[in-house]
Enzyme design. Sequence first.
Site, PDB file in Angstrom:
ATOM      1  N   HIS A 122     -28.896 -71.128   6.671  1.00  0.00           N
ATOM      2  CA  HIS A 122     -29.556 -72.257   7.311  1.00  0.00           C
ATOM      3  C   HIS A 122     -28.586 -73.332   7.668  1.00  0.00           C
ATOM      4  CE1 HIS A 122     -33.649 -71.110   6.109  1.00  0.00           C
ATOM      5  NE2 HIS A 122     -33.029 -70.589   5.025  1.00  0.00           N
ATOM      6  N   ARG A 144      -6.895 -56.358  -7.299  1.00  0.00           N
ATOM      7  CA  ARG A 144      -5.784 -54.982  -7.222  1.00  0.00           C
ATOM      8  C   ARG A 144      -5.788 -54.577  -5.762  1.00  0.00           C
ATOM      9  NH1 ARG A 144      -7.192 -50.658 -11.256  1.00  0.00           N
ATOM     10  NH2 ARG A 144      -5.429 -49.457 -10.305  1.00  0.00           N
ATOM     11  N   ALA A 154     -19.026 -56.297 -10.443  1.00  0.00           N
ATOM     12  CA  ALA A 154     -20.563 -56.851 -10.939  1.00  0.00           C
ATOM     13  C   ALA A 154     -20.828 -58.331 -10.693  1.00  0.00           C
ATOM     14  CB  ALA A 154     -20.721 -56.421 -12.088  1.00  0.00           C
TER      15      ALA A 154
HETATM   16  C1  LIG Z   1     -14.801 -54.184 -10.930  1.00  0.00           C
HETATM   17  C2  LIG Z   1     -14.647 -53.077 -12.027  1.00  0.00           C
HETATM   18  C3  LIG Z   1     -14.796 -51.959 -11.417  1.00  0.00           C
HETATM   19  C4  LIG Z   1     -13.103 -53.410 -12.602  1.00  0.00           C
HETATM   20  O1  LIG Z   1     -13.201 -52.240 -13.514  1.00  0.00           O
HETATM   21  P1  LIG Z   1     -11.559 -52.251 -14.206  1.00  0.00           P
HETATM   22  O2  LIG Z   1     -10.822 -51.814 -13.391  1.00  0.00           O
HETATM   23  O3  LIG Z   1     -11.676 -51.264 -15.426  1.00  0.00           O
HETATM   24  O4  LIG Z   1     -11.200 -53.549 -14.565  1.00  0.00           O
HETATM   25  P2  LIG Z   1     -11.130 -54.545 -15.868  1.00  0.00           P
HETATM   26  O5  LIG Z   1     -12.098 -54.354 -16.892  1.00  0.00           O
HETATM   27  O6  LIG Z   1      -9.519 -53.819 -16.476  1.00  0.00           O
HETATM   28  O7  LIG Z   1     -10.639 -55.839 -15.400  1.00  0.00           O
HETATM   29  C5  LIG Z   1      -9.629 -56.382 -14.622  1.00  0.00           C
HETATM   30  C6  LIG Z   1      -9.743 -58.054 -14.722  1.00  0.00           C
HETATM   31  O8  LIG Z   1     -10.897 -58.195 -13.713  1.00  0.00           O
HETATM   32  C7  LIG Z   1     -12.078 -59.031 -14.775  1.00  0.00           C
HETATM   33  N1  LIG Z   1     -13.020 -58.558 -14.201  1.00  0.00           N
HETATM   34  C8  LIG Z   1     -13.603 -57.000 -14.062  1.00  0.00           C
HETATM   35  N2  LIG Z   1     -14.840 -57.049 -13.744  1.00  0.00           N
HETATM   36  C9  LIG Z   1     -14.972 -58.363 -13.088  1.00  0.00           C
HETATM   37  C10 LIG Z   1     -16.420 -58.921 -12.666  1.00  0.00           C
HETATM   38  N3  LIG Z   1     -17.436 -58.216 -12.354  1.00  0.00           N
HETATM   39  N4  LIG Z   1     -16.399 -60.257 -12.415  1.00  0.00           N
HETATM   40  C11 LIG Z   1     -15.491 -61.143 -12.878  1.00  0.00           C
HETATM   41  N5  LIG Z   1     -14.350 -60.684 -13.371  1.00  0.00           N
HETATM   42  C12 LIG Z   1     -14.133 -59.200 -13.535  1.00  0.00           C
HETATM   43  C13 LIG Z   1     -11.555 -58.970 -15.903  1.00  0.00           C
HETATM   44  O9  LIG Z   1     -12.144 -59.644 -16.812  1.00  0.00           O
HETATM   45  C14 LIG Z   1     -10.139 -58.518 -16.152  1.00  0.00           C
HETATM   46  O10 LIG Z   1      -9.723 -59.863 -16.034  1.00  0.00           O
HETATM   47  P3  LIG Z   1      -8.193 -60.041 -16.864  1.00  0.00           P
HETATM   48  O11 LIG Z   1      -7.304 -59.398 -16.203  1.00  0.00           O
HETATM   49  O12 LIG Z   1      -7.938 -61.596 -16.737  1.00  0.00           O
HETATM   50  O13 LIG Z   1      -8.636 -59.824 -18.393  1.00  0.00           O
HETATM   51  C15 LIG Z   1     -15.612 -53.382 -13.138  1.00  0.00           C
HETATM   52  O14 LIG Z   1     -15.448 -54.633 -13.825  1.00  0.00           O
HETATM   53  C16 LIG Z   1     -17.096 -53.577 -12.486  1.00  0.00           C
HETATM   54  O15 LIG Z   1     -17.475 -54.866 -11.978  1.00  0.00           O
HETATM   55  N6  LIG Z   1     -17.899 -52.636 -12.225  1.00  0.00           N
HETATM   56  C17 LIG Z   1     -19.092 -52.654 -11.434  1.00  0.00           C
HETATM   57  C18 LIG Z   1     -20.165 -51.908 -12.406  1.00  0.00           C
HETATM   58  C19 LIG Z   1     -21.710 -51.983 -11.880  1.00  0.00           C
HETATM   59  O16 LIG Z   1     -21.780 -52.749 -10.976  1.00  0.00           O
HETATM   60  N7  LIG Z   1     -22.262 -50.933 -12.006  1.00  0.00           N
HETATM   61  C20 LIG Z   1     -23.430 -50.829 -11.287  1.00  0.00           C
HETATM   62  C21 LIG Z   1     -23.634 -49.214 -11.008  1.00  0.00           C
HETATM   63  S1  LIG Z   1     -23.644 -48.717  -9.427  1.00  0.00           S
END
Ligand SMILES: CC(C)(COP(=O)(O)OP(=O)(O)OC[C@H]1O[C@@H](n2cnc3c(N)ncnc32)[C@H](O)[C@@H]1OP(=O)(O)O)[C@@H](O)C(=O)NCCC(=O)NCCS
Length: 182
Positions: free
Chosen positions: A104, A174, A151
């Site tokens: 908007h 990353r 997420a």
């Molecule tokens: C983004 C994602 C794939 C990263 O997974 P990963 O590579 O294992 O990452 P990590 O858990 O090692 O996290 C890395 C950093 O990012 C941060 N982080 C990870 N996901 C995050 C999110 N969604 N929001 C904010 N910060 C996030 C972690 O806290 C960590 O921070 P730090 O280094 O300061 O401790 C995962 O966290 C995610 O969000 N997956 C989505 C799951 C989903 O939506 N599923 C639905 C089914 S389709």
Amino acid sequence: MIKHLKYILTGPKIGPDMYFTHWLLFFKPLRILFQKKKIKKIGENSEIRPYCTIIGTNNVIIGKNVIIPPGTTLVTLPSNKEAIINIEDDVLLGPNVAIYCSTHNFENIKVPIKSQGYKVASVNLKSGCWIGINSVILPGVTIGKNSVVGANSLVNRDIPDYCIAVGSPAKVIRNLNTENEK
Ligand SMILES: CC(C)(COP(=O)(O)OP(=O)(O)OC[C@H]1O[C@@H](n2cnc3c(N)ncnc32)[C@H](O)[C@@H]1OP(=O)(O)O)[C@@H](O)C(=O)NCCC(=O)NCCS
């Protein structure tokens, strides 16, 4: 009544508030016909699932092998051909993802915001990307090829190819492309 029924079947919207639309999506042969009729372009093996909401179906392009799960919200302006949601092949959407092509206007303090019109910009989800549960993608954003949106993220800037982005606003944490080169 007939006019209303015609709008439900052919108008640029699918949603829980459009009865029949969801009922039609439950049955594969009807779904295939219905989604082809409503969506501007939809590739093979792609499915619009019941209980998603799509406003401006005429401005939504979906590639191959894409599921639009229940709870997804896709919003474009049906009357504006510049507001396209383009979801390429093999994109993965988590539950409750919301993608908006419009926002908007609010600059005029003398007019209620709902009467000030919209800014619009297309959204592109490039092939193979993954959008995590509950994420919001704002107008004008492109998510790169095979990139991940964590997420609950809010994406208001482009995310390059092969990157992981998280948070609100989403930031790249990353880059798999540069990591793979090392
Ligand atoms: C983004 C994602 C794939 C990263 O997974 P990963 O590579 O294992 O990452 P990590 O858990 O090692 O996290 C890395 C950093 O990012 C941060 N982080 C990870 N996901 C995050 C999110 N969604 N929001 C904010 N910060 C996030 C972690 O806290 C960590 O921070 P730090 O280094 O300061 O401790 C995962 O966290 C995610 O969000 N997956 C989505 C799951 C989903 O939506 N599923 C639905 C089914 S389709």
